[in-house]
Design an enzyme around this catalytic site. Structure first.
Site, PDB file in Angstrom:
ATOM      1  N   THR A 136      -2.445 -17.679  34.868  1.00  0.00           N
ATOM      2  CA  THR A 136      -2.728 -18.392  36.107  1.00  0.00           C
ATOM      3  C   THR A 136      -4.032 -17.935  36.726  1.00  0.00           C
ATOM      4  OG1 THR A 136      -1.464 -16.783  37.421  1.00  0.00           O
ATOM      5  CG2 THR A 136      -0.290 -18.747  36.634  1.00  0.00           C
ATOM      6  N   GLU A 159      -1.196 -19.491  42.951  1.00  0.00           N
ATOM      7  CA  GLU A 159      -1.575 -19.350  41.545  1.00  0.00           C
ATOM      8  C   GLU A 159      -1.475 -20.709  40.869  1.00  0.00           C
ATOM      9  OE1 GLU A 159       0.381 -15.971  39.523  1.00  0.00           O
ATOM     10  OE2 GLU A 159       1.502 -15.712  41.389  1.00  0.00           O
TER      11      GLU A 159
END
Length: 324
Positions: A219, A272
């Site tokens: 991420t 994220e």
């Protein structure tokens, strides 16, 4: 994105032969209501051969006068200016909001800003406009001053969704407050309806715990100083936009997580984004925007890594379907 002339002080405004048609406001989010008002400004300016100008403030007036009541801003200043440019404006005057500015009388504000700096031929406002010291100026004040100073005042009713277009559903007001409420509830699709586009949070990609990479879903973690209201904790379908990039990798479908990773006893709230099926991207240090399209589910605590990874796979598949 489009660009617009930006002036940070009154003496930076260049002369305009045809004067200016002016709107004034915070324009946080530059939502559909704002754009309807600014569309009126641009159309009138073109018809008059004048300059189309918006006057806005930075920081938000409440952040100076009543910090405890200041709203979380939907957009940072750069994002606000980029969205204002999309309306066709010729220029934006960004006035630094200070206690001194707040002390100006309505008469002083109008003569200094509208008349002397901008040479206004028309000022477009909502009927609930307030300005000047203690918000003592209202529409009647502005109309009186306009008649004395030689500019026209156009007052617009609140702009919101057309009841006919809503198909009998309750009409949703087009307001920054409405967007903040939607985001606080995770209703990012409702917020997008008011904004006319997905809501975005803008920040720099920084290093996180690297757990996503270990689990097969690396991420991009946004910096803690990211700009824009962060929606309620949860997992969202969205887009990862690389602001300095062009081509097919500039805008990537993404699964977005907002929260503190309760499965790993995290305590820091983060945004994220996993770019779908892209495991080799190196985005550290890049300025990116995360756009929120639809909330899939709230943040959950799982009993171990196995159930978490299984749910992540389902989340990614649902994002793929929604963003196809």
């Amino acid at each position: 994105m489009a660009s617009v002339d930006r002036w940070n002080a009154l003496d930076e405004v260049p002369p305009a032969e045809g004067g200016a048609v002016v709107a004034i406001g915070n324009f946080d989010g530059v939502h559909r209501g704002h754009r309807a008002v600014l569309g009126t400004v641009v159309a009138s300016a073109r018809a008059r051969g004048a300059r189309a100008v918006a006057v806005t403030f930075d920081p938000h007036p409440l952040a100076v006068l009543h910090p405890e009541r200041a709203p979380a801003l939907l957009t940072g200043l750069d994002e606000r200016l980029a969205r204002l440019a999309e309306t066709g404006l010729d220029g934006v005057l960004v006035m630094e909001f200070t206690r001194e500015l707040a002390s100006w009388s309505p008469e002083h504000f109008v003569r200094t800003v509208f008349v002397e700096a901008l040479r206004a031929v028309e000022v477009v406002v909502g009927r609930d406009v307030r300005f000047g010291r203690g918000n003592s100026g209202d529409l009647a004040t502005l109309q009186r001053l306009g008649a004395a100073c030689g500019f026209e005042v156009t007052a617009l009713d609140d702009v919101s969704a057309d009841p006919a277009a809503a198909g009998g559903a309750p009409v949703r007001p087009w307001s920054s407050t409405r967007v903040r409420l939607d985001l606080a509830e995770g209703n990012v699709d409702h917020a997008a309806d008011v904004l006319g586009r997905p809501h975005r949070v803008v920040g720099t990609v920084v290093h996180g715990d690297h757990r996503g990479r270990e689990l097969g879903y690396p991420t991009a973690n946004l910096s803690a100083d990211a700009e824009g209201v962060v929606p309620a904790d949860g997992v969202y379908a969205g887009w990862l936009v690389r602001l300095g990039a062009t081509g097919p990798d500039a805008r990537l479908p993404a699964a977005v997580s907002v929260g503190s990773n309760p499965t790993f006893a995290g305590c820091e709230r983060r945004v994220e984004a996993y770019a779908l099926d892209r495991t080799g991207l190196d985005l550290y240090g890049e300025r990116v925007a995360v756009e929120f399209v639809h909330r899939l589910r709230p943040t959950l605590r799982f009993d171990g890594v196995g159930p978490l990874v299984e749910q992540m796979a389902r989340d990614v598949e649902e994002c793929r379907r929604l963003l196809a």
